[in-house]
Design an enzyme around this catalytic site. Structure first.
Site, PDB file in Angstrom:
ATOM      1  N   ASP A  31       0.774  -1.343  -0.046  1.00 14.66           N
ATOM      2  CA  ASP A  31       0.256   0.090  -0.150  1.00 14.66           C
ATOM      3  C   ASP A  31       0.798   1.298  -0.006  1.00 14.66           C
ATOM      4  O   ASP A  31       0.459   2.455  -0.485  1.00 14.66           O
ATOM      5  CB  ASP A  31      -1.054   0.019   1.274  1.00 14.66           C
ATOM      6  CG  ASP A  31      -1.868  -0.930   1.311  1.00 14.66           C
ATOM      7  OD1 ASP A  31      -2.298  -1.544  -0.059  1.00 14.66           O
ATOM      8  OD2 ASP A  31      -2.586  -1.405   2.178  1.00 14.66           O
ATOM      9  N   GLU A  32       2.214   1.167   0.628  1.00 17.59           N
ATOM     10  CA  GLU A  32       2.954   2.321   0.597  1.00 17.59           C
ATOM     11  C   GLU A  32       4.195   2.357  -0.470  1.00 17.59           C
ATOM     12  O   GLU A  32       5.169   2.808  -0.553  1.00 17.59           O
ATOM     13  CB  GLU A  32       3.451   2.523   1.845  1.00 17.59           C
ATOM     14  CG  GLU A  32       2.518   2.693   3.133  1.00 17.59           C
ATOM     15  CD  GLU A  32       3.223   2.460   4.483  1.00 17.59           C
ATOM     16  OE1 GLU A  32       4.147   2.255   4.458  1.00 17.59           O
ATOM     17  OE2 GLU A  32       2.435   3.010   5.359  1.00 17.59           O
TER      18      GLU A  32
END
Length: 434
Positions: free
Chosen positions: A368-369
């Site tokens: 997600d990052e």
């Protein structure tokens, strides 16, 4: 006595019986409207009528001609319907359609076999230039023979099977029974082979196999060649920077020769070097490619070949280490081997998943990052562990990682492999589809 007519006639509103008996209430007679006599048409009107009939007749003829000129789609549909209805008692309508679909698919397959596009279409990769040069060299070892016979010649002399794309070049796929897409992706894909690896050499009857390594599916230049023995472990070793050197490495390290084959091996090695010299082939070397690739390797991984992902050093985006070390991860996976948990139930699987879940969650957060390499590393490590019980978890890690890294071909290969992952040594789709 006759009754008198009521003065109110049919407008009388009384319903008294005495009144109705005393007076007549006839309804008014309805006058039938008189119709005007028909007039005979004049000569001009008769001519106009004849003209209208002629136009109507012509229009009907035009319409019939248009109906005869139906388009291909309508006429074919009508023909199909007629054929099905005439055989409704003995045939199924869908069987007729499916037969025609199969013929269409077969035609498309035959056309695909006429070009090297078959390799990209079925194996989802393209072959590098040195691969095609090596195929030309194979033809020089036994002249005036068929391509299939050339493969058999190498197998007989050196117990070496040239598989996958070599079999396509030899024409073995052309008349073979068509398989499902996954059959082609599993063709000679051994138990521990990750999606990045494509088998081209197999030592007959063993788990020793060589193949091209691609960090990105589109790679088709300067590819490293790796070796693995699936009967030993999941580790891959880079052995050559081109297919000619990989062949020489095989003859030197994996070919089990005899005193009677020594002269043939020496002659073949000499022929390889002579062909490279005569054709001025500028072949990539192992040391150069390995050194260049090592700069882009983010983590070693269980298969020891390492993973390569884009990494932005300034922002440190692209990869972060797992929350556990390789040793700790192997310790978790060792729970599968514990006797007190390995009692035939799901106890071992549940124990491993309980330990792995926080690690997987951290890897998903990393994705997600924008640290896609973390999920890729964990997914490949769990795949390399060989435990089929973890395939669902592996898929949940590899699919988003490969997707966000723009490597969708590897998703298809990984899924097809895990659907029918086998420890067998004969992994030819030709034998599977018999």
């Amino acid at each position: 006595m006759p009754k008198e007519d009521c003065k109110y006639w049919d407008k009388c509103y009384q319903r008294n019986e005495a009144h109705l008996e005393k007076y007549n209430h006839p309804s008014k007679a309805t006058d039938t409207p008189k119709m005007a006599p028909k007039r005979k048409p004049t000569d001009k009107e008769e001519e106009a009528g004849e003209s209208a009939k002629t136009c109507s007749s012509n229009k009907t003829a035009d319409t019939m001609d248009a109906e005869k000129d139906l388009g291909n789609y309508e006429s074919e549909t009508a023909e199909l319907h007629k054929e099905a209805m005439s055989n409704i008692a003995g045939k199924n309508y869908m069987e007729i359609l499916e037969k025609r679909i199969r013929l269409s698919v077969q035609q498309e397959y035959d056309n695909l076999c006429e070009s090297n596009e078959f390799i990209r279409h079925k194996f989802l990769v393209e072959m590098p230039p040195d691969f095609y040069e090596f195929w030309k060299f194979i033809d020089t070892l036994k002249k005036d023979t068929t391509k299939v016979a050339a493969l058999k010649h190498i197998e007989t002399l050196f117990q070496l099977q040239l598989v996958g794309p070599f079999e396509f070049l030899a024409g073995k796929f052309h008349k073979a029974k068509m398989g499902e897409p996954g059959d082609y992706l599993r063709h000679w894909r051994f138990y521990y082979d990750p999606p990045e690896f494509q088998t081209i050499f197999v030592r007959k009857g063993s788990g020793v196999h060589y193949g091209y390594w691609r960090d990105v599916p589109q790679d088709k230049e300067r590819l490293l060649l790796a070796r693995n023995d699936c009967t030993q472990n999941c580790e891959f070793q880079f052995v050559a920077g081109n297919i000619f050197d990989a062949f020489l490495y095989y003859l030197e390290h994996d070919f089990h020769g005899t005193p009677f084959t020594a002269s043939q091996v020496a002659a073949t090695k000499k022929a390889v070097k002579q062909y490279i010299s005569d054709n001025s082939l500028g072949l990539a070397q192992l040391d150069d490619l390995t050194k260049e690739r090592n700069k882009r390797v983010m983590a070693k991984s269980f298969h020891r070949a390492g993973i390569v992902v884009p990494y932005e050093r300034k922002s440190q985006q692209g990869y972060r280490p797992l929350t556990v070390s390789d040793a700790e991860l192997k310790k978790i996976l060792a729970l599968f081997e514990r006797k007190d948990l390995n009692d035939g139930s799901d106890n071992a699987k549940q124990a491993v998943l309980e330990k792995l879940q926080p690690v997987a969650n951290a890897a998903n957060i990393a994705v997600d990052e924008c640290d896609f390499g973390t999920a890729l590393e964990l997914g490949l490590d769990l795949f390399s562990s060989g435990h089929k019980e973890l395939h669902m978890l592996v898929s949940s890690l590899l699919v988003p990682a490969y997707s966000l890294l723009s490597r969708p071909q590897f998703i298809a290969i990984a899924k097809a492999h895990m659907e029918q992952r086998s420890r067998e040594l004969n992994l030819s789709m030709f034998d599977v589809l018999k």
